[in-house]
Design a protein around this motif. Structure first.
Motif, PDB file in Angstrom:
ATOM      1  N   SER A  12       0.888  -1.241  -0.108  1.00 21.68           N
ATOM      2  CA  SER A  12      -0.022  -0.061   0.006  1.00 21.68           C
ATOM      3  C   SER A  12       0.966   1.063   0.119  1.00 21.68           C
ATOM      4  CB  SER A  12      -0.883  -0.068   1.175  1.00 21.68           C
ATOM      5  OG  SER A  12      -1.694  -1.126   1.475  1.00 21.68           O
ATOM      6  N   GLY A  13       0.456   1.980  -0.756  1.00 24.56           N
ATOM      7  CA  GLY A  13       1.336   3.171  -1.032  1.00 24.56           C
ATOM      8  C   GLY A  13       2.488   3.335  -1.963  1.00 24.56           C
ATOM      9  N   ALA A  14       2.683   2.258  -2.522  1.00 25.47           N
ATOM     10  CA  ALA A  14       3.827   1.886  -3.442  1.00 25.47           C
ATOM     11  C   ALA A  14       3.408   2.526  -4.881  1.00 25.47           C
ATOM     12  CB  ALA A  14       4.209   0.408  -3.493  1.00 25.47           C
ATOM     13  N   GLY A  15       2.124   2.967  -5.177  1.00 20.02           N
ATOM     14  CA  GLY A  15       1.860   3.465  -6.496  1.00 20.02           C
ATOM     15  C   GLY A  15       0.763   2.575  -7.399  1.00 20.02           C
ATOM     16  N   ARG A  16       0.145   1.895  -6.726  1.00 24.79           N
ATOM     17  CA  ARG A  16      -0.965   0.934  -7.487  1.00 24.79           C
ATOM     18  C   ARG A  16      -1.748   1.975  -8.364  1.00 24.79           C
ATOM     19  NH1 ARG A  16      -1.090  -1.874  -2.410  1.00 24.79           N
ATOM     20  NH2 ARG A  16      -3.185  -0.959  -2.401  1.00 24.79           N
ATOM     21  N   SER A  17      -2.350   2.909  -7.816  1.00 24.82           N
ATOM     22  CA  SER A  17      -3.440   3.578  -8.512  1.00 24.82           C
ATOM     23  C   SER A  17      -2.580   4.249  -9.701  1.00 24.82           C
ATOM     24  CB  SER A  17      -3.817   4.782  -7.456  1.00 24.82           C
ATOM     25  OG  SER A  17      -4.653   4.233  -6.535  1.00 24.82           O
ATOM     26  N   THR A  18      -1.410   4.836  -9.431  1.00 30.56           N
ATOM     27  CA  THR A  18      -0.740   5.414 -10.784  1.00 30.56           C
ATOM     28  C   THR A  18      -0.490   4.528 -11.874  1.00 30.56           C
ATOM     29  OG1 THR A  18       0.383   7.097  -9.221  1.00 30.56           O
ATOM     30  CG2 THR A  18       1.563   6.675 -11.320  1.00 30.56           C
ATOM     31  N   VAL A  19      -0.104   3.351 -11.502  1.00 27.86           N
ATOM     32  CA  VAL A  19       0.167   2.380 -12.274  1.00 27.86           C
ATOM     33  C   VAL A  19      -1.216   1.843 -13.162  1.00 27.86           C
ATOM     34  CG1 VAL A  19       0.774  -0.065 -12.944  1.00 27.86           C
ATOM     35  CG2 VAL A  19       2.050   1.025 -11.316  1.00 27.86           C
ATOM     36  N   ALA A  20      -2.455   1.637 -12.323  1.00 31.50           N
ATOM     37  CA  ALA A  20      -3.594   1.341 -12.868  1.00 31.50           C
ATOM     38  C   ALA A  20      -4.125   2.444 -13.778  1.00 31.50           C
ATOM     39  CB  ALA A  20      -4.606   1.219 -11.767  1.00 31.50           C
ATOM     40  N   ASN A  21      -3.755   3.449 -13.430  1.00 32.31           N
ATOM     41  CA  ASN A  21      -4.225   4.846 -14.435  1.00 32.31           C
ATOM     42  C   ASN A  21      -3.509   4.767 -15.898  1.00 32.31           C
ATOM     43  OD1 ASN A  21      -5.970   5.711 -12.659  1.00 32.31           O
ATOM     44  ND2 ASN A  21      -4.971   7.146 -11.870  1.00 32.31           N
ATOM     45  N   ALA A  22      -2.003   4.516 -15.415  1.00 34.41           N
ATOM     46  CA  ALA A  22      -1.394   4.397 -16.444  1.00 34.41           C
ATOM     47  C   ALA A  22      -1.782   3.349 -17.811  1.00 34.41           C
ATOM     48  CB  ALA A  22       0.204   4.323 -16.391  1.00 34.41           C
ATOM     49  N   LEU A  23      -1.964   1.929 -17.003  1.00 36.43           N
ATOM     50  CA  LEU A  23      -2.632   1.104 -18.020  1.00 36.43           C
ATOM     51  C   LEU A  23      -3.790   1.461 -18.649  1.00 36.43           C
ATOM     52  CD1 LEU A  23      -1.799  -1.875 -15.528  1.00 36.43           C
ATOM     53  CD2 LEU A  23      -0.498  -1.663 -17.442  1.00 36.43           C
ATOM     54  N   GLU A  24      -4.678   2.058 -18.021  1.00 37.93           N
ATOM     55  CA  GLU A  24      -5.746   2.456 -18.535  1.00 37.93           C
ATOM     56  C   GLU A  24      -5.484   3.183 -19.863  1.00 37.93           C
ATOM     57  OE1 GLU A  24      -8.559   4.145 -15.879  1.00 37.93           O
ATOM     58  OE2 GLU A  24      -9.591   2.286 -15.397  1.00 37.93           O
ATOM     59  N   ASP A  25      -4.710   4.080 -19.671  1.00 36.44           N
ATOM     60  CA  ASP A  25      -4.249   5.302 -20.536  1.00 36.44           C
ATOM     61  C   ASP A  25      -3.770   4.474 -21.939  1.00 36.44           C
ATOM     62  OD1 ASP A  25      -4.738   7.075 -19.134  1.00 36.44           O
ATOM     63  OD2 ASP A  25      -3.149   7.865 -18.543  1.00 36.44           O
ATOM     64  N   LEU A  26      -3.170   3.293 -21.584  1.00 35.98           N
ATOM     65  CA  LEU A  26      -2.522   2.358 -22.732  1.00 35.98           C
ATOM     66  C   LEU A  26      -3.487   1.519 -23.276  1.00 35.98           C
ATOM     67  CD1 LEU A  26       0.943   1.268 -21.162  1.00 35.98           C
ATOM     68  CD2 LEU A  26       0.631   2.839 -22.839  1.00 35.98           C
ATOM     69  N   THR A 140       9.559   1.729  -6.280  1.00 32.99           N
ATOM     70  CA  THR A 140       9.064   3.135  -6.612  1.00 32.99           C
ATOM     71  C   THR A 140       9.754   4.142  -5.712  1.00 32.99           C
ATOM     72  OG1 THR A 140       7.123   2.980  -5.342  1.00 32.99           O
ATOM     73  CG2 THR A 140       6.906   1.997  -7.711  1.00 32.99           C
ATOM     74  N   THR A 141      10.423   3.639  -4.817  1.00 31.65           N
ATOM     75  CA  THR A 141      11.324   4.399  -3.695  1.00 31.65           C
ATOM     76  C   THR A 141      11.827   5.906  -4.216  1.00 31.65           C
ATOM     77  OG1 THR A 141      12.060   2.368  -2.620  1.00 31.65           O
ATOM     78  CG2 THR A 141      12.902   4.794  -1.843  1.00 31.65           C
ATOM     79  N   THR A 142      12.350   5.702  -5.325  1.00 32.21           N
ATOM     80  CA  THR A 142      12.913   6.867  -5.829  1.00 32.21           C
ATOM     81  C   THR A 142      12.253   7.726  -6.868  1.00 32.21           C
ATOM     82  OG1 THR A 142      14.403   5.952  -7.666  1.00 32.21           O
ATOM     83  CG2 THR A 142      15.238   6.325  -4.881  1.00 32.21           C
ATOM     84  N   MET A 143      10.951   7.189  -7.435  1.00 31.71           N
ATOM     85  CA  MET A 143      10.046   7.459  -8.459  1.00 31.71           C
ATOM     86  C   MET A 143       8.985   8.623  -8.237  1.00 31.71           C
ATOM     87  SD  MET A 143       9.461   4.121 -10.676  1.00 31.71           S
ATOM     88  CE  MET A 143      10.734   3.172 -11.128  1.00 31.71           C
ATOM     89  N   ASN A 144       8.919   9.606  -8.848  1.00 32.50           N
ATOM     90  CA  ASN A 144       7.709  10.388  -8.772  1.00 32.50           C
ATOM     91  C   ASN A 144       6.504   9.978  -9.527  1.00 32.50           C
ATOM     92  OD1 ASN A 144       7.892  11.290 -11.342  1.00 32.50           O
ATOM     93  ND2 ASN A 144       9.587  12.884 -10.437  1.00 32.50           N
ATOM     94  N   VAL A 145       5.356  10.554  -9.601  1.00 30.97           N
ATOM     95  CA  VAL A 145       4.367   9.958 -10.616  1.00 30.97           C
ATOM     96  C   VAL A 145       4.775   9.855 -11.894  1.00 30.97           C
ATOM     97  CG1 VAL A 145       1.910  10.397 -11.167  1.00 30.97           C
ATOM     98  CG2 VAL A 145       2.460  10.746  -8.727  1.00 30.97           C
ATOM     99  N   HIS A 146       5.422  10.788 -12.422  1.00 34.85           N
ATOM    100  CA  HIS A 146       5.689  10.925 -13.855  1.00 34.85           C
ATOM    101  C   HIS A 146       6.626   9.867 -14.255  1.00 34.85           C
ATOM    102  CE1 HIS A 146       3.234  14.623 -13.883  1.00 34.85           C
ATOM    103  NE2 HIS A 146       4.170  15.093 -12.898  1.00 34.85           N
TER     104      HIS A 146
END
Length: 287
Positions: A12-26, A140-146
């Motif tokens: 939790s907090g590792a970026g699942r929502s960001t990844v899910a949104n990116a997959l939808e965009d793809l 995703t430790t050093t990653m931002n959303v982008h």
């Protein structure tokens, strides 16, 4: 061609929502917080030619409570089917997860009476077996959303059934290991161009540094043998339907030896069939 079935899980907090949104965009069809017992029926559903879903991603995590405990058993059952399943596991350091939860001021799904850090560590322990089954691990430790979104585009934007997408990255050991690398090569056995004043300010992208590094005793022999090893590994990845690989080359600061070696290996692997190769430099410019 069989459908692609991606199971997105992790801390939790590792970026699942960001990844899910990116997959939808793809163009992926994404289902969030699915009960694990629905995985097998869903696998049969997408394999039916009557349905037009060829890329499906399912987000499953500890929000499911007791239902989440069924996930590993369902993965065992999926192993017996012909559907191509890729388990993607997201993780990050305890410190970064604490900062993220404090920033959004939301409770951790497992936080009841203990501290936030206790909850993060409990979740990490609970998911340890699932992590070992993942085909793709993203730290995703050093990653931002982008940066995380770009990583998803790299991994899943142009999936090809007969190709392995290979990322060759350089890094500096002084900044820590790339935890999502499949294999790591330590290039510190070669002389460091840093001690040559004419090369110190240059990088492994410069011809002078590259020529210096690659002409050292043992450099060519190492790269020849390592290329053979990596192509053997990649052939196995193809047989096992693992379509993405990251190989890392490290030196002290990630500026000279690792950069030159990564570029050279990327050049070599790009000449092999069924490999799509790109090169990145994680720590270049930090010094």
């Amino acid at each position: 061609m069989s459908s692609e079935f991606l199971i997105l899980t992790g801390l939790s907090g590792a970026g699942r929502s960001t990844v899910a949104n990116a997959l939808e965009d793809l163009g992926w069809y994404v289902i969030d917080n699915l009960p694990p017992k629905m995985l097998v029926p869903l696998a049969h559903f997408i394999e039916d030619p009557a349905h037009e879903i060829d890329r499906l991603a399912v987000v499953i995590d500890v929000r499911g409570g007791e239902l989440f405990s069924d996930l590993e058993a369902q993965l065992d059952e999926l192993d017996g089917l012909e559907v191509r399943v890729n388990v993607v596991y997201l993780e990050a350091s305890d410190e970064s997860l604490v900062r993220r939860f404090e920033k959004v001021r939301r409770p951790h799904p497992l936080q009841v009476g203990g501290t936030l850090l206790d909850s993060i560590r409990a979740e990490r322990q609970r998911l340890s077996g699932l992590r070992s089954r993942a085909q793709t691990i993203i730290d995703t430790t050093t990653m931002n959303v982008h940066q995380l979104t770009n990583r998803v585009f790299e991994l899943f934007g142009e999936a090809q059934a007969d190709t392995v997408t290979v990322t060759i990255t350089s890094f500096g050991f002084k900044y820590g290991l790339p935890l999502d690398a499949d294999m790591v090569a330590d290039m510190r056995f070669l002389p460091n161009p840093f001690w040559d004043e004419s090369l110190r300010s240059k990088t492994g992208e410069d011809r002078a540094v590259s020529d210096f590094v690659l002409s050292q005793p043992g450099a060519k022999e190492f790269l020849d043998e390592y290329e053979r090893a990596l192509t053997t590994v990649l052939a196995g990845y193809l047989r096992e339907n693992k379509r993405h690989a990251m190989f890392a080359f490290g030196c002290t600061g990630g500026k000279h030896r690792s950069v030159a070696s990564a570029i050279e290996m990327a050049r070599r692997l790009a000449q092999h069939p069924r490999l799509s190769v790109k090169v990145t430099h994680r720590d270049l410019g930090k010094e």
